[in-house]
Structures are given as C-alpha cells and as structure tokens.
Enzyme design. Structure first.
Site, short mmCIF file in Angstrom:
data_model
loop_
_atom_site.label_atom_id
_atom_site.label_comp_id
_atom_site.label_asym_id
_atom_site.label_seq_id
_atom_site.Cartn_x
_atom_site.Cartn_y
_atom_site.Cartn_z
CG ASP A 123 -8.94 7.66 8.62
OD1 ASP A 123 -7.99 7.63 9.23
OD2 ASP A 123 -9.56 8.76 7.99
CB THR A 159 8.25 -6.21 2.82
OG1 THR A 159 8.75 -5.09 2.53
CG2 THR A 159 7.87 -6.26 4.38
CE LYS A 160 6.90 -11.28 -3.14
NZ LYS A 160 5.84 -11.80 -4.10
CG PHE A 161 8.05 -1.18 -0.43
CD1 PHE A 161 7.78 -0.39 -1.47
CD2 PHE A 161 8.58 -0.58 0.72
CE1 PHE A 161 7.91 0.83 -1.52
CE2 PHE A 161 8.77 0.73 0.86
CZ PHE A 161 8.46 1.60 -0.17
CG ASP A 208 2.11 7.63 -0.47
OD1 ASP A 208 3.00 8.42 -0.75
OD2 ASP A 208 1.27 7.27 -1.14
CE LYS A 251 4.75 15.06 -8.38
NZ LYS A 251 3.72 15.01 -9.70
CD GLU A 296 1.89 -3.64 10.68
OE1 GLU A 296 2.65 -3.72 9.55
OE2 GLU A 296 1.59 -4.90 11.19
#
Length: 259
Positions: A135, A236-238, A158, A162, A83
């Site tokens: 990483d 999840t909360k997100f 993420d 932009k 994961e």
C-alpha cells in the site's frame, strides 16, 4: 493500467486475497481510507520466478510500518523519488536510467508486474531502483520521513469513473497533503492521467493544497522552469492505446512551496 500500490503484510503476500488498507477497525491510520486499487490475480512464469528469487531479497521488500533507511538500502545518499503504482515498470526503468544520480522507489501491489520490472532491472543492469510491494499510503505514512522526498510520481492512477466509486480514488485531499509533507521544499509531484474528468478532479484537489503550487508544463518542457527531476516519460502500451482512441493525456505538476 498501473495499479496504485496497495496492501501491507509482513509475510508472503497473496494476490487473490489482499489485506485491504484503510479498514474501519484500523483506527491508528493517519488518514482513514478505502482501498483505491483493484485486486488482480496473477502467477509468475518460471523465468519470472527465477528472477524474483535472485533479486527480490536484494532490491525488493514488502511494505511495513518500519521507517525506511533509503541510504542504507541504496548504499548511498542521493535524492529520492517515489513512483506510486509502477505497473510493469516501463516508465520506472526508463526514468531511472535517465537519472542515475537519483534513488528511485517503485511501489506496486501486482506481483507479475513487479516481476517484469525485476527482469528489466537485471537485464539492463539498473542499480538505482528499489521496489516496495504493498500500500503506497502505508509507505508515505509510515516508511518515509517528512521532507525526505525530492519527487513523487503518480502515472495513470485508476480513475474509478462511477460517481459512487470516487471515494476510492487515490488522489484525494489527504493524499495531496501527505505527499506535500513528505516532499522537501522545492520537491515536485508529477501526475499523468488520460481520464478527462479525473484530471479536473486532480487539478482542483491538488491546487487546493496550500503547500503545493502548480508548475506550467510547457515552461518545464522548454527548460524555462527548473525541476529536480526529469518529466520525460516513455509512451507505455497503455498510453499508446489512449492515444489511438483519442484520449488526451493530461500532465499535472506541482512544486513544494519553499519554507
């Protein structure tokens, strides 16, 4: 949001000043890249530090260039899932409990998030999770062998919305190629995102990888297509916040083409 696992260091890792992976001078990289995670500061609470001191030497390790012996680390031969960007481990712990027969490698850079995961592992006596801090690309490139993974998960990477930052996105064509190489035939890549434009980017880029074939989410959910791993995630909360503001969640799943 969950951060993609970034940064490699053989000693203690400094949250404030990560060593950026993919710097131009590191010419030995399989795939030159720039970092796709945001550096975040964060100190551990006393209880978190105490849990860290107990568990990290046993189930945690910093990312390195050394090949990983998963059988030795987990103490068994079992299907392995990685994961990438486990955040605080909400999905990690739930899915590990649903798959006790699976060895689950969780990769993350944010130390307080990992500390919360360690607390959950200890509190709920979960035995099939191991944690790598650093990483995720280094993990894929250097620590995992070709055709060694049953599955890979990337939840809410993420989106770097932009246009000038799109080069920082984790799920580029070289990443799909590398994941495809590390998956065994029949292995599965599961991606989830709440960012519509990034979902289109991911879908187009993943579909262009010749060793991966898209699997239908509805057919998987209905059990009409078999998968070697579960795809049921806890909210999840997100993700709950995304639902509340009306952002749809896109689930994208690919299977490794049989040789």
């Amino acid at each position: 949001m969950p951060e993609t696992g970034r940064m490699r260091d053989n000693g203690p890792v400094n949250d404030a000043e990560p060593r950026v992976a993919g710097a131009a001078e590191q010419g030995s990289r399989l795939y030159p890249r720039v970092t796709s995670f945001r550096s975040r500061r964060g100190a551990l609470t006393d209880p978190q530090q105490q849990t860290w001191d107990r568990l990290w030497p046993v189930i945690g390790a910093d990312v390195s260039d050394e090949p990983l012996d998963t059988a030795a680390w987990f103490g068994r031969q079992a299907p392995t899932i990685v994961e990438i960007g486990c955040g605080t481990g909400t999905a990690t712990t739930a899915m590990a409990k649903a798959e006790p027969h699976v060895n689950l490698l969780a990769v993350e850079v944010y130390r307080p998030g990992l500390a919360q995961l360690l607390q959950a592992v200890e509190r709920e006596s979960i035995s099939n999770i191991r944690v790598l801090r650093g990483d995720a690309m280094d993990v894929l490139e250097n620590m995992l062998a070709p055709a060694s993974l049953t599955g890979a998960r990337v939840f809410f990477p993420d989106p770097w919305p932009k246009a000038r930052h799109h080069k920082r996105r984790l799920l580029q064509a070289p990443t799909f190629s590398l994941i495809a190489d590390r998956l065994m035939p029949g292995g599965v890549l599961h991606v989830a995102t709440d960012h519509a434009e990034y979902a289109e980017w991911i879908a187009e880029t993943g579909d262009a990888e010749p060793r991966l074939t898209r699997l239908d989410w509805d057919e998987l959910a209905a059990g009409d297509i078999e998968s070697p791993m579960t795809h049921e995630r806890p909210v999840t909360k997100f993700e709950d916040k995304a639902h509340r503001v009306g952002r749809p969640i896109t689930e994208l799943i690919w299977g490794k083409v049989e040789a």
